[in-house]
Structure formats: structure tokens, C-alpha cells
Motif scaffolding. Sequence first.
Motif, PDB file in Angstrom:
ATOM      1  N   GLN A   1      -7.439  10.310   2.589  1.00 42.11           N
ATOM      2  CA  GLN A   1      -9.015   9.136   2.665  1.00 42.11           C
ATOM      3  C   GLN A   1      -8.772   7.879   2.917  1.00 42.11           C
ATOM      4  O   GLN A   1      -7.636   7.350   1.918  1.00 42.11           O
ATOM      5  N   SER A   2      -9.050   6.936   3.277  1.00 40.16           N
ATOM      6  CA  SER A   2      -8.417   5.991   3.856  1.00 40.16           C
ATOM      7  C   SER A   2      -8.637   5.153   3.207  1.00 40.16           C
ATOM      8  O   SER A   2      -9.454   4.955   1.038  1.00 40.16           O
ATOM      9  N   VAL A   3      -8.237   4.175   2.644  1.00 41.23           N
ATOM     10  CA  VAL A   3      -8.002   2.473   1.489  1.00 41.23           C
ATOM     11  C   VAL A   3      -9.124   2.602   1.048  1.00 41.23           C
ATOM     12  O   VAL A   3      -9.249   1.527   0.299  1.00 41.23           O
ATOM     13  N   SER A   4     -10.622   2.051   2.174  1.00 47.48           N
ATOM     14  CA  SER A   4     -10.869   1.245   1.755  1.00 47.48           C
ATOM     15  C   SER A   4     -12.393   2.083   1.140  1.00 47.48           C
ATOM     16  O   SER A   4     -12.747   1.392   0.343  1.00 47.48           O
TER      17      SER A   4
ATOM     18  N   ARG B   1      -4.645   9.975  -0.861  1.00 49.17           N
ATOM     19  CA  ARG B   1      -5.128   8.557  -0.278  1.00 49.17           C
ATOM     20  C   ARG B   1      -4.500   8.379   0.710  1.00 49.17           C
ATOM     21  O   ARG B   1      -2.479   9.208   0.748  1.00 49.17           O
ATOM     22  N   VAL B   2      -4.622   7.701   2.031  1.00 45.88           N
ATOM     23  CA  VAL B   2      -2.908   7.954   3.360  1.00 45.88           C
ATOM     24  C   VAL B   2      -3.716   6.457   3.792  1.00 45.88           C
ATOM     25  O   VAL B   2      -4.134   5.538   3.536  1.00 45.88           O
ATOM     26  N   PRO B   3      -2.150   6.175   4.628  1.00 53.12           N
ATOM     27  CA  PRO B   3      -2.090   4.457   4.897  1.00 53.12           C
ATOM     28  C   PRO B   3      -3.295   4.419   6.271  1.00 53.12           C
ATOM     29  O   PRO B   3      -2.723   3.458   7.451  1.00 53.12           O
ATOM     30  N   VAL B   4      -5.085   4.793   5.649  1.00 50.30           N
ATOM     31  CA  VAL B   4      -5.643   4.820   7.327  1.00 50.30           C
ATOM     32  C   VAL B   4      -6.349   2.947   6.441  1.00 50.30           C
ATOM     33  O   VAL B   4      -6.992   3.191   5.558  1.00 50.30           O
ATOM     34  N   PHE B   5      -7.256   2.665   7.367  1.00 50.97           N
ATOM     35  CA  PHE B   5      -8.249   1.069   6.687  1.00 50.97           C
ATOM     36  C   PHE B   5      -9.647   1.642   6.243  1.00 50.97           C
ATOM     37  O   PHE B   5     -10.263   1.991   5.886  1.00 50.97           O
TER      38      PHE B   5
ATOM     39  N   PRO C   1      -1.019   3.629  -7.563  1.00 49.27           N
ATOM     40  CA  PRO C   1      -0.126   4.064  -8.465  1.00 49.27           C
ATOM     41  C   PRO C   1       1.587   3.529  -7.411  1.00 49.27           C
ATOM     42  O   PRO C   1       1.931   3.515  -8.368  1.00 49.27           O
ATOM     43  N   LYS C   2       1.307   4.267  -6.338  1.00 44.91           N
ATOM     44  CA  LYS C   2       2.170   4.073  -5.706  1.00 44.91           C
ATOM     45  C   LYS C   2       2.230   2.922  -4.477  1.00 44.91           C
ATOM     46  O   LYS C   2       1.141   2.644  -4.094  1.00 44.91           O
ATOM     47  N   ARG C   3       3.482   2.694  -3.641  1.00 38.59           N
ATOM     48  CA  ARG C   3       3.359   1.990  -2.398  1.00 38.59           C
ATOM     49  C   ARG C   3       2.268   3.127  -1.347  1.00 38.59           C
ATOM     50  O   ARG C   3       2.813   4.703  -1.020  1.00 38.59           O
ATOM     51  N   ILE C   4       1.464   2.414  -0.704  1.00 40.04           N
ATOM     52  CA  ILE C   4       0.235   2.913  -0.024  1.00 40.04           C
ATOM     53  C   ILE C   4       0.907   3.141   1.592  1.00 40.04           C
ATOM     54  O   ILE C   4       0.622   3.545   2.457  1.00 40.04           O
ATOM     55  N   ALA C   5       1.853   1.559   2.010  1.00 33.31           N
ATOM     56  CA  ALA C   5       2.231   1.703   2.924  1.00 33.31           C
ATOM     57  C   ALA C   5       3.185   2.888   3.516  1.00 33.31           C
ATOM     58  O   ALA C   5       3.896   2.242   3.194  1.00 33.31           O
ATOM     59  N   PHE C   6       2.628   3.629   5.144  1.00 36.30           N
ATOM     60  CA  PHE C   6       3.758   3.903   5.601  1.00 36.30           C
ATOM     61  C   PHE C   6       3.749   5.355   4.475  1.00 36.30           C
ATOM     62  O   PHE C   6       5.200   6.086   4.111  1.00 36.30           O
TER      63      PHE C   6
ATOM     64  N   THR D   1     -10.596  11.389  15.567  1.00 37.92           N
ATOM     65  CA  THR D   1      -9.402  10.768  14.605  1.00 37.92           C
ATOM     66  C   THR D   1     -10.228   9.653  13.702  1.00 37.92           C
ATOM     67  O   THR D   1     -11.401   9.276  14.102  1.00 37.92           O
ATOM     68  N   PRO D   2      -9.446   9.476  12.206  1.00 38.65           N
ATOM     69  CA  PRO D   2     -10.181   8.900  11.597  1.00 38.65           C
ATOM     70  C   PRO D   2     -10.403   6.958  12.280  1.00 38.65           C
ATOM     71  O   PRO D   2     -11.603   6.628  12.293  1.00 38.65           O
ATOM     72  N   HIS D   3      -9.525   6.788  12.986  1.00 36.44           N
ATOM     73  CA  HIS D   3      -9.774   5.690  14.281  1.00 36.44           C
ATOM     74  C   HIS D   3     -10.693   5.163  15.011  1.00 36.44           C
ATOM     75  O   HIS D   3     -11.370   4.316  14.556  1.00 36.44           O
ATOM     76  N   GLU D   4     -10.454   6.609  16.114  1.00 32.59           N
ATOM     77  CA  GLU D   4     -12.158   6.926  16.863  1.00 32.59           C
ATOM     78  C   GLU D   4     -13.758   6.632  15.955  1.00 32.59           C
ATOM     79  O   GLU D   4     -14.975   6.285  15.837  1.00 32.59           O
ATOM     80  N   ALA D   5     -13.232   7.560  14.630  1.00 31.34           N
ATOM     81  CA  ALA D   5     -14.819   7.501  13.576  1.00 31.34           C
ATOM     82  C   ALA D   5     -15.065   6.291  13.247  1.00 31.34           C
ATOM     83  O   ALA D   5     -15.845   5.974  12.450  1.00 31.34           O
TER      84      ALA D   5
END
Length: 344
Positions: free
Chosen positions: A157-160, A235-239, A189-194, A282-286
Amino acid sequence: MGFKVAVVGATGNVGREMLDILAERRFPVSEVVALASSRSIGTEVSFGDKTLKCRHLDTYDFSDTDICLMSAGGDVSREWSPRIGAQSCVVIDNSSAWRMDPDVPLVVPEVNADAAAGFTKKHIIANPNCSTAQLVVTLKPLHDAAKIKRVVVSTYQSVSGAGKEGMDELFAQTRSIFVSDPLESKKFPKRIAFNLIPQIDVFMEDGFTKEEWKMVAETKKILDPKIKLVATCVRVPVFIGHSEAVNIEFENPLSPDEARNILREAPGVLVIDKHEPGGYITPHEAAGEDATYVSRIRDDPTVENGLVLWCVSDNLRKGAALNAVQIAEVLMNRKLIAPKQKAA
């Protein structure tokens, strides 16, 4: 003849998306009102080619408003939705506040549009969780064809999904890594980037998170209480854009080819499933799209009558704003509501 529509939480990610989608889909409005908290009074938001100035929720009179699209969080909805509904304005709420209330329909129009007629008990209709919405849109036609017994779903799930603060945190942490600045974690709760975080919402006594519980409870309410479902939400580092890997066990046989054909005809679903590099979505295309995309449909050899698939959707659209506007369209098209202010 148009409907007077209020959008509560108009300055947030989902609120802005609601305004965009109302304009894109040309929902018949006589007036659109942007509402927000006191700190956002006067903030300008776009509605089509118009600019709206946000007004204060606390002082707004809903007596002549037909539909309220509520995207201001659970606490605000618990306080205000009953008050608004008491003025015969139908609240379509995006929070989790009312989803499991037996007197409030939980609606995904492609799946259970008939349930919307139950709004009259409280004048509230609930939007499901973003991860649930795309899942049930995918499961419904397959359930009708072969009857689902059990589902195992892992979400990405994206960060948005955590709002503007989540998107800002991913951006800020990514920048900090590249310029060797210290990282701050405020929203997550933890770093999300990468990184990946196997926790969305709070933990419950049984070790599952509330997000995972929502997927179970909401799928049962929307689709079928007999379906067994277990979820792991990450949670994944996707907008923008939620992805899900879904294992489905059916009561009756269903081949991958049959599933593809069924899903190609299903409302709200697009199948992109070429067994080659890049032959999936992929989520980028959706992002920015209305559809729930399904890819990588294949047999699950570990169970009898099992399939595995991948589904992706824009969580701000189908997972929230689009679904809310589609519910409003159901109310209008089925003549469940009529404008309070008659055309002159």
C-alpha cells in the motif's frame, strides 16, 4: 435539475480528488460547496474550471444540501455525519467510522449497489477501506462464477493511504538520503524511504493490525460473510496506488483462462495479463486511472480449485473519491434521492 453537493475535507488529498472526479464525470450539480476546518477557511480549491473558497464546517447549514461527501477523518465523521443526516442530507463517508454499523450500508457500486437503498436509516453510506474496494471489485465476478471459500491477500500500500503527511514523509526522507541529511520518522513507525513497513494502523490483541481486520470484516459485509479471508498489509515507498497479491480458493473449478474472460467483462476491471516481461500493471501505471487492473492470473497448485492474481488500483480514486462519487451516481440514477431545490 442539479444536486447541491458539499465536500467536507476539501483541502485534503481525497477531498481534492472528489472535486476533480465530480467535474470529470459531470455529476449534475446545482452548486458545490467546499468545507474544511477553521485553519483552512478561505483556502482555494479547484472544481473543474472554477475556484472554490473553503467555508467552515461548523457554521454551514446542510438543510438545503442533497449530498455530503465526507473525507475529514473518523472523529469528524462520528460527530458530524449524524447531524448532517438529520437534515436529510445523505452523507457518503470515506472514514472507518460507520463501516461496520448495521444500519449503515457499506457500498462498492460494482459489487453491491442494491445495498445503497438502506441509507434511509441514518442517511449515511460508508465507503470501504481503500484496500478492500479494489479487492472486492476483483473478487465479485469470480465469486459469482465459482464461489469463493478462502482468500489470502498480501497488500503493498502506497503512502498516500496515510494522507498528505505520508506522502510528504516519503519525499522528505528520500531527499535526505540523497543529500546525506538525518532522517525523521513522524507519520510512520519506521523509515519508509527505500524500505517496507509490515504495519498499517494499530496492532490488535490477536497480532493482526486494524487495517488487516478491516479487510476481513468489510469483505464479509460487502461480498459474503461465509468467505474466509486473511490479510497481511504492508506500507511501501510508492506515492499513489495500492497493489495486492491474492490467493483464492474456490468451491468449484475455475481455470485461469475462464477467470481472465470473466474479469474482462466485469465492471470496473481491466485485465492486462501477458506472460512476458512488463506484461502486467504496476501502481505507477494505475495512478490517475479509474479501473482496478488485474494481472498475473495463474493456477495455485497448493490447493484444489485455486487461483493466484495481482491487482492494482489508484487508492485515492477507486479506493476513496471515485467510489464515493459512484455511490452518489447510484442514488441519483436509481432515483433514491431527488434535489431539495426544484428547478425554477
